[in-house]
Design an enzyme around this catalytic site. Structure first.
Site, PDB file in Angstrom:
ATOM      1  N   LYS A 131    -116.367  30.946 -74.847  1.00 58.71           N
ATOM      2  CA  LYS A 131    -115.350  30.005 -74.089  1.00 58.71           C
ATOM      3  C   LYS A 131    -115.631  30.082 -72.831  1.00 58.71           C
ATOM      4  O   LYS A 131    -115.698  29.182 -72.043  1.00 58.71           O
ATOM      5  CB  LYS A 131    -114.280  29.880 -74.656  1.00 58.71           C
ATOM      6  CG  LYS A 131    -113.543  29.076 -75.618  1.00 58.71           C
ATOM      7  CD  LYS A 131    -112.163  28.538 -75.677  1.00 58.71           C
ATOM      8  CE  LYS A 131    -111.905  27.274 -76.455  1.00 58.71           C
ATOM      9  NZ  LYS A 131    -110.629  27.218 -76.546  1.00 58.71           N
ATOM     10  N   LYS A 210    -125.747  26.073 -88.786  1.00 59.17           N
ATOM     11  CA  LYS A 210    -124.891  26.666 -89.569  1.00 59.17           C
ATOM     12  C   LYS A 210    -123.765  25.690 -89.636  1.00 59.17           C
ATOM     13  O   LYS A 210    -123.336  24.843 -88.655  1.00 59.17           O
ATOM     14  CB  LYS A 210    -124.503  27.800 -88.793  1.00 59.17           C
ATOM     15  CG  LYS A 210    -123.268  28.495 -89.441  1.00 59.17           C
ATOM     16  CD  LYS A 210    -122.455  29.454 -88.440  1.00 59.17           C
ATOM     17  CE  LYS A 210    -121.300  30.108 -89.255  1.00 59.17           C
ATOM     18  NZ  LYS A 210    -120.445  30.981 -88.469  1.00 59.17           N
ATOM     19  N   LYS A 213    -116.866  23.794 -88.696  1.00 56.52           N
ATOM     20  CA  LYS A 213    -116.164  22.707 -88.036  1.00 56.52           C
ATOM     21  C   LYS A 213    -116.348  22.338 -86.709  1.00 56.52           C
ATOM     22  O   LYS A 213    -116.456  20.999 -86.286  1.00 56.52           O
ATOM     23  CB  LYS A 213    -114.669  23.150 -88.036  1.00 56.52           C
ATOM     24  CG  LYS A 213    -114.173  23.117 -89.511  1.00 56.52           C
ATOM     25  CD  LYS A 213    -112.412  23.472 -89.182  1.00 56.52           C
ATOM     26  CE  LYS A 213    -112.273  24.777 -88.998  1.00 56.52           C
ATOM     27  NZ  LYS A 213    -112.579  26.000 -90.062  1.00 56.52           N
TER      28      LYS A 213
HETATM   29  P1  ADP Z   1    -115.714  27.200 -88.750  1.00 57.22           P
HETATM   30  O1  ADP Z   1    -116.959  27.750 -88.253  1.00 57.22           O
HETATM   31  O2  ADP Z   1    -115.832  26.205 -89.452  1.00 57.22           O
HETATM   32  O3  ADP Z   1    -114.518  27.187 -87.789  1.00 57.22           O
HETATM   33  P2  ADP Z   1    -114.250  29.626 -89.565  1.00 57.22           P
HETATM   34  O4  ADP Z   1    -114.875  30.376 -88.321  1.00 57.22           O
HETATM   35  O5  ADP Z   1    -112.960  29.381 -89.670  1.00 57.22           O
HETATM   36  O6  ADP Z   1    -115.218  28.362 -89.897  1.00 57.22           O
HETATM   37  O7  ADP Z   1    -114.707  30.669 -90.804  1.00 57.22           O
HETATM   38  C1  ADP Z   1    -113.953  31.033 -91.670  1.00 57.22           C
HETATM   39  C2  ADP Z   1    -114.813  32.214 -92.583  1.00 57.22           C
HETATM   40  O8  ADP Z   1    -115.984  31.373 -93.091  1.00 57.22           O
HETATM   41  C3  ADP Z   1    -115.577  33.296 -91.670  1.00 57.22           C
HETATM   42  O9  ADP Z   1    -115.449  34.499 -92.412  1.00 57.22           O
HETATM   43  C4  ADP Z   1    -116.898  32.836 -91.623  1.00 57.22           C
HETATM   44  O10 ADP Z   1    -117.842  34.003 -91.649  1.00 57.22           O
HETATM   45  C5  ADP Z   1    -117.125  31.969 -92.813  1.00 57.22           C
HETATM   46  N1  ADP Z   1    -117.967  31.097 -92.587  1.00 57.22           N
HETATM   47  C6  ADP Z   1    -117.836  29.718 -91.886  1.00 57.22           C
HETATM   48  N2  ADP Z   1    -118.984  29.205 -91.813  1.00 57.22           N
HETATM   49  C7  ADP Z   1    -119.864  29.806 -92.390  1.00 57.22           C
HETATM   50  C8  ADP Z   1    -121.239  29.356 -92.865  1.00 57.22           C
HETATM   51  N3  ADP Z   1    -121.856  28.149 -92.227  1.00 57.22           N
HETATM   52  N4  ADP Z   1    -122.054  30.266 -93.779  1.00 57.22           N
HETATM   53  C9  ADP Z   1    -121.370  31.480 -93.946  1.00 57.22           C
HETATM   54  N5  ADP Z   1    -120.186  31.529 -93.619  1.00 57.22           N
HETATM   55  C10 ADP Z   1    -119.336  31.019 -93.117  1.00 57.22           C
END
Ligand code: ADP
Ligand code: TRP
Length: 354
Positions: A131, A210, A213
């Protein structure tokens, strides 16, 4: 150093933020692993390498507060996260399922840990650093996020923390803080180990990067099937001619298909890629069907659970009671060790350092 305890129960713990509805990345990268790690219904049947004695899983609403600023939305997301997790197979009998903020012991423990946290350690943590480098405003909640996460883990004497690769740095911070506290005050905390998702692959999103969100490229596990189909049909692909043979291993559409389709269908599709002479539209249609089939049972369970909101709240209340009992015990140990609990002696060393 005290001797290692011969019969230390293994305890898995993980948290997931309710910052949106769960997408395929969350499921294949995190949630599926939580579910696989739950102790078996019949403990005698499951003493494999993966088995743990206990599992604690929580919905990290305190962490989500650093991004979700709409109270009604947060409440809705927490409830939906619990429904989704149970529908996907998290069994509230075999695992303790609770909401982070229902265990106030954790926030007190956060403060105790904060007093042994070097600023430099937090400055290096990626959520805050990212950030800052992007010139975005960061608050103290985001800066101290890893300390709350450390408290989450240490409060339950967790031994293994299943997480995606992006969270490994935070487990290192947790271990550092536990070690620092232990070296100052005696053997209070157990040092946890991260457990990376097998394969550790990053699930690609609809644009090939990847799935996340923040990139608005997600496909949600339980989204309406018609909306899901639209998103799948819009997945970006390259513009090579239909006749060209293609390498399935480097194609994100194929990667998604492999996660969702049965092995035999995946192999057939790989063959089709190598032969060429097909259009991506066919793969997308197959992916629409594979996704619907893959989560059909979970969707049915979700509909059933959703029809009885009181049931999920009862599950969370029971989970919070179990979680508080454990966290209260650990907090008491920490308070006594650092001199807060007057009239109570420091705890005896427990010989729990892995
Ligand atoms: P986002 O990136 O959508 O905000 P989060 O950071 O809340 O998702 O991710 C929650 C969990 O899901 C974490 O443990 C993360 O490692 C896993 N995760 C999120 N996106 C992926 C992805 N594209 N591939 C593998 N694991 C993921
Ligand atoms: N920070 C984790 C994530 O964003 C969620 C989390 C909070 C967590 N506390 C935890 C994960 C404790 C494992 C253990 O995915």
């Amino acid at each position: 150093m005290p001797p290692e305890s011969p019969r230390r129960p293994s305890r898995a713990l993980s948290g997931i933020q309710p910052t949106g509805r769960f997408h395929w990345g969350n499921y294949f990268g995190a949630i599926r692993q939580y579910i696989d790690l739950q102790p078996a219904a019949d403990p005698a049947a499951a003493r494999g390498a993966e088995a743990v004695d206990e599992a604690y899983y929580f919905i990290a609403d305190l962490h989500a507060l650093t991004t979700v600023r709409d109270p009604a939305r947060l409440r809705t997301l927490v409830h939906a996260a619990a429904v989704d997790l149970v529908a996907l197979g998290l069994d509230p009998v075999r695992a303790v399922l609770f909401v982070q903020s229902d265990v106030p012991e954790v926030t007190e423990l956060t403060w105790l840990l904060m007093t042994v946290t070097p600023m430099g350690l937090l400055e290096r943590c990626h959520a805050y650093k990212d950030k800052k480098t992007r010139g975005l405003p960061a608050d103290a909640g985001l800066f101290t996020y890893p300390v709350l996460m450390a408290a989450d883990i240490l409060a339950y004497d967790a031994t293994v923390v299943p997480v995606g690769e992006d969270q490994v740095q935070h487990i290192e911070v947790c271990r550092d803080l536990a070690d620092k506290f232990n070296s100052l005050y005696g053997d209070v905390f157990m040092l946890p180990q991260p457990r990376l998702v097998v394969g550790g692959a990053k699930v690609p999103g609809t644009d090939g990067q990847k799935m996340s969100k923040s990139y608005e490229n997600t496909i949600d596990v339980f989204e309406d099937l018609a909306a899901q189909k639209k998103k799948i049909m819009r997945i970006t692909t390259d513009s090579r001619p239909m006749e060209d043979p293609k390498d399935p291993e480097t194609d994100h559409l194929f990667e998604l298909f492999s996660l969702l389709a049965p092995a035999a269908d995946r192999d057939r599709m790989a063959e089709l890629y190598r032969r060429g002479g097909f259009g991506y539209g066919e793969v997308k249609k197959a992916l629409v069907e594979a996704a619907a089939d893959h989560f059909a049972a979970a969707r049915a369970r979700r509909a059933e659970i959703e029809s009885d909101p009181a049931r999920i709240e009862a599950i969370l209340a029971a989970g919070a009671r179990r979680a508080r009992a454990k966290a209260g015990e650990v907090l008491d140990r920490a308070r006594r060790a650092c001199g807060l609990a007057r009239g109570k002696p420091a705890p005896r060393p427990r010989g729990v350092r892995p």
